[in-house]
Design an enzyme around this catalytic site. Structure first.
Site, mmCIF file in Angstrom:
data_model
loop_
_atom_site.group_PDB
_atom_site.id
_atom_site.type_symbol
_atom_site.label_atom_id
_atom_site.label_comp_id
_atom_site.label_asym_id
_atom_site.label_seq_id
_atom_site.Cartn_x
_atom_site.Cartn_y
_atom_site.Cartn_z
ATOM 1 N N CYS A 104 1.011 -1.272 -0.058
ATOM 2 C CA CYS A 104 -0.016 -0.004 0.056
ATOM 3 C C CYS A 104 0.943 1.159 0.036
ATOM 4 O O CYS A 104 2.013 1.225 0.406
ATOM 5 C CB CYS A 104 -0.810 -0.082 1.051
ATOM 6 N N ARG A 155 2.062 0.767 -7.217
ATOM 7 C CA ARG A 155 1.977 0.014 -6.139
ATOM 8 C C ARG A 155 0.850 -1.035 -6.345
ATOM 9 O O ARG A 155 0.771 -2.065 -5.761
ATOM 10 C CB ARG A 155 2.035 0.358 -4.844
ATOM 11 N N TRP A 170 -3.990 -1.847 -0.855
ATOM 12 C CA TRP A 170 -4.545 -3.125 -1.543
ATOM 13 C C TRP A 170 -4.892 -3.860 -0.413
ATOM 14 O O TRP A 170 -4.583 -4.546 0.671
ATOM 15 C CB TRP A 170 -3.087 -3.522 -1.744
ATOM 16 N N ASN A 183 0.467 -0.017 6.268
ATOM 17 C CA ASN A 183 0.684 -0.970 5.117
ATOM 18 C C ASN A 183 1.285 -2.288 5.851
ATOM 19 O O ASN A 183 2.169 -2.316 6.646
ATOM 20 C CB ASN A 183 1.944 -0.476 4.135
ATOM 21 N N GLY A 184 0.937 -3.432 5.478
ATOM 22 C CA GLY A 184 1.271 -4.674 5.988
ATOM 23 C C GLY A 184 0.186 -5.561 6.552
ATOM 24 O O GLY A 184 -1.148 -5.556 6.171
ATOM 25 N N GLU A 209 19.322 -23.011 -5.977
ATOM 26 C CA GLU A 209 19.279 -21.768 -6.287
ATOM 27 C C GLU A 209 20.332 -20.822 -5.594
ATOM 28 O O GLU A 209 20.867 -19.931 -5.999
ATOM 29 C CB GLU A 209 17.890 -21.179 -5.603
ATOM 30 N N LYS A 231 23.043 -18.010 -7.675
ATOM 31 C CA LYS A 231 23.252 -16.914 -7.249
ATOM 32 C C LYS A 231 24.602 -16.450 -7.218
ATOM 33 O O LYS A 231 25.140 -15.657 -7.692
ATOM 34 C CB LYS A 231 22.532 -16.488 -5.896
ATOM 35 N N GLU A 251 26.216 -16.498 -10.625
ATOM 36 C CA GLU A 251 25.632 -15.308 -11.235
ATOM 37 C C GLU A 251 26.566 -14.239 -10.938
ATOM 38 O O GLU A 251 27.194 -13.280 -11.891
ATOM 39 C CB GLU A 251 24.108 -15.189 -11.233
ATOM 40 N N HIS A 305 27.437 -40.376 -4.554
ATOM 41 C CA HIS A 305 27.537 -40.733 -5.783
ATOM 42 C C HIS A 305 28.138 -39.890 -6.782
ATOM 43 O O HIS A 305 28.020 -39.830 -8.071
ATOM 44 C CB HIS A 305 25.945 -40.756 -6.369
ATOM 45 N N LYS A 318 18.727 -9.023 -17.855
ATOM 46 C CA LYS A 318 17.568 -9.325 -16.867
ATOM 47 C C LYS A 318 16.384 -10.125 -17.577
ATOM 48 O O LYS A 318 15.910 -10.963 -17.066
ATOM 49 C CB LYS A 318 17.001 -7.903 -16.548
#
Length: 606
Positions: free
Chosen positions: A2, A27, A74, A98-99, A478, A482, A485, A501, A601
């Site tokens: 929000c 937002r 929101w 907000n939250g 992941e 990261k 990258e 293995h 990106k």
């Protein structure tokens, strides 16, 4: 996500509040409102829908105030409506929020037991009622505010007015950002630099847990413990606020820290927080489906692997996850009774789009998990599941990853309920667990200093191995991705059971081994893998939770202890230390974190 704006001004704030709220429309929102001090009284104006609806209300009933707050909402708790729109009011208190307040139901019942009545369905009104009740005990506003904050569990950014304190505005943040703006004889509070940009370019970013009291000429900032603190005032180009790094050195670091708010917004779009039921957009007949096919690339592919674990475990629905660039070339056997899910932050990834069209040509129903809702992918599918995490500038995806996993977690719970694999009570329990994720991610991010302390040693390594079992296996993939990258260190993620293995041949005293092992049903076997590694000289970085720390074999080089959480959201909570490790290793190596070499990106060509 929000939008919040607060002004302690010397001239009328109505138009300025509206101007700021319009800057925050990116937002997303479903209602808007403002409030201010008028003749010593607090008045508010609210409207459902777009800001133009609020402007129509104000044309008939202007708000003649020089101190005021504004909000674009929101919906989380309570449907979009004027009665649920912010600002919320209780007695002497008017505030915007907000939250998500996780313990709002418990607080509301306690307040009702003391004779308080509620006019909205929101968790936000609980904060206003609680603060007003603290003021009733004779506490000064700032003391009452701190007492209120201490009773809240969850994520919040707040801007608060108290009747009778005409020049005082209070703010606080936990898990959602908030800035303080310094003007000439005026002060401001906002969601970000863009909110206060029309009025000042001198900004302080509040730290996690901070709260603040502003008046016309100053800001008093306090940390979580209530101690006065100083926060650096810096100059910000407001026109670039959407891509502003704030206090952070790189966009990637900022976006890691954005994750509590990003996941909060994502989760709120896929559950009904009042009933604790899932609310998945689109019409998918989960009971009829025989299979789910996920296609994606890179980090989105790994998020898809997370989804496979979740959907198969909860919904007993087979899920195939494939790298989109390989998918159509091998001529997979597809059936019409399956759902194809394409995952892409940009919604333009060429390989994923081609795989999606291949599925459509086979007559399959299609869905897209995307950040860009106007993208080609979103326009071409039957069902769109936006991730709602906001702009992501860093090439290495962080908050988009956790937002994608958040969506798939909610989808898995919904599918399980629709297929009769869980009952209503279990659905509600799982939804409540999911709602805890933003707060626990924020707690996990506090491990940054512990992670930073080991980054220099890891930066000297030639190879790094990541190990995990169950959902921690995709997170190991992941973490390795990261690190590769952005630091250019060779790293590989493995299912820990595969250690013997082949990969164990790589273990020596120069090889850091990152083991992801919360205390779950896999823990005993992960601990055994840890002992195998240490017996061969491996330098173990053990990422676990408090119970896992207590049961871990002795000998790890470093133990990083994330907050305790339900296994459902462990991948979300443990993502932050994994991302922060890659980030700080890259910083130690002097790499270009936000724009690593050879990467883009959005990959829009095959």
């Amino acid at each position: 996500m929000c939008g919040i704006i607060g002004i302690v001004g010397t001239q009328s704030v109505q138009e300025r509040l509206i101007d700021s709220l319009k800057r925050l429309e990116y937002r997303g929102y479903d209602s808007a409102g403002i409030a201010g001090v008028v003749g010593g009284q607090l008045e508010r104006r609210r409207a459902q829908g777009k800001i133009r609806n609020l402007e129509e209300v104000l044309s008939e009933h202007p708000l003649q105030a020089t101190v005021g707050i504004g909000h674009t909402r929101w919906a989380t708790h309570g449907a979009p409506s004027e009665r649920n729109a912010h600002p919320h009011k209780a007695g002497r208190v008017t505030l915007v929020h907000n939250g998500i307040i996780e313990n709002y139901a418990e607080l509301r019942e306690a307040l009702r037991a003391h004779g308080r009545s509620f006019e909205s369905d929101t968790d936000t009104e609980v904060i206003a009622q609680l603060l007003d009740s603290e003021l009733d005990t004779g506490k000064a506003p700032l003391e009452a505010f701190k007492a209120t904050l201490d009773k809240l569990t969850g994520a919040y950014a707040l801007a608060v007015l108290v009747q009778g304190e005409d020049e005082l505005m209070m703010g606080a943040r936990r898990g959602s950002p908030l800035v303080v703006g310094y003007g000439q004889g005026e002060m401001f509070i906002g969601s970000d630099a863009l909110a206060v940009g029309p009025f000042t370019n001198r900004i302080s970013y509040l730290d996690e847990g901070d709260y603040v009291a502003i008046n016309h000429g100053s800001a008093r900032i306090f940390d979580e413990a209530g101690q006065p603190v100083e926060r650096k005032i810096q100059t910000v180009a407001a026109s670039a606020a959407l891509v502003e790094k704030g206090n952070y050195r790189h966009f990637m670091e900022k976006e890691i820290h954005d994750q509590p708010e990003g996941c909060q917004r994502t989760i709120a779009a896929y559950v009904d927080t009042l009933t604790a039921h899932t609310a998945i957009p689109g019409e998918v007949d989960w009971a009829r489906l025989e299979r789910v096919q996920i296609v994606a690339c890179g980090t989105s592919y790994i998020a898809g692997l997370m989804g496979k674990y979740l959907i198969e475990q909860l919904a007993d629905l087979p899920v195939d996850v494939e790298i989109a660039s390989e998918f159509r070339y091998r001529q997979p056997a597809l059936r019409k009774d399956a759902l194809a899910i394409a995952m892409s932050q940009s919604g333009e990834t060429a390989d994923t789009l081609a795989a999606l069209r291949f599925c459509q040509a086979k007559g399959m129903m299609t869905a897209a998990v995307v950040n860009a809702v106007e993208s080609t992918m979103a326009r071409e599918v039957d069902v769109v599941w936006p991730i709602h995490c906001g702009p992501e500038i860093g090439v290495a995806s962080t908050k988009a990853f956790t937002a994608q996993v958040s969506v798939l977690t909610a989808v898995a719970v919904a599918a399980a309920r629709a297929r009769g694999r869980i009952d209503e009570a279990e659905e509600q329990r799982l939804v409540r667990v999911l709602l805890e994720a933003p707060r626990l991610i924020a707690e996990s991010i506090k491990l940054e200093e512990a992670v930073r302390s080991i980054a220099l040693d890891v930066s000297r390594a030639r190879d790094v191995l990541y190990l995990g079992r169950g959902p921690m296996y995709p997170l190991a993939l992941e973490g390795a991705l990261k690190l590769k990258e952005i630091s250019y260190i060779h790293a590989e993620g493995y299912a820990a059971g595969e250690l013997k293995h082949g990969p164990i041949a790589l273990v020596d005293e120069q090889t850091p081994i990152v083991i992801l092992a919360p205390f779950d049903s896999y823990f005993e076997k992960s601990a055994s893998n840890m002992q195998e590694v240490m017996a061969r000289g491996g330098q173990v970085i053990f990422i676990t939770d408090p119970e896992g720390e207590r049961h871990a074999p002795a000998g790890a080089r470093v133990v990083v202890t994330a907050p305790k959480c339900d296994p459902l959201i462990a991948p979300l909570v443990l993502s932050a230390p994994v991302q922060l490790l890659a980030y700080h290793v890259a910083v130690c190596k002097g790499a270009d974190v936000d724009q690593p070499r050879n990467l883009a990106k959005s990959v829009t060509v095959e």
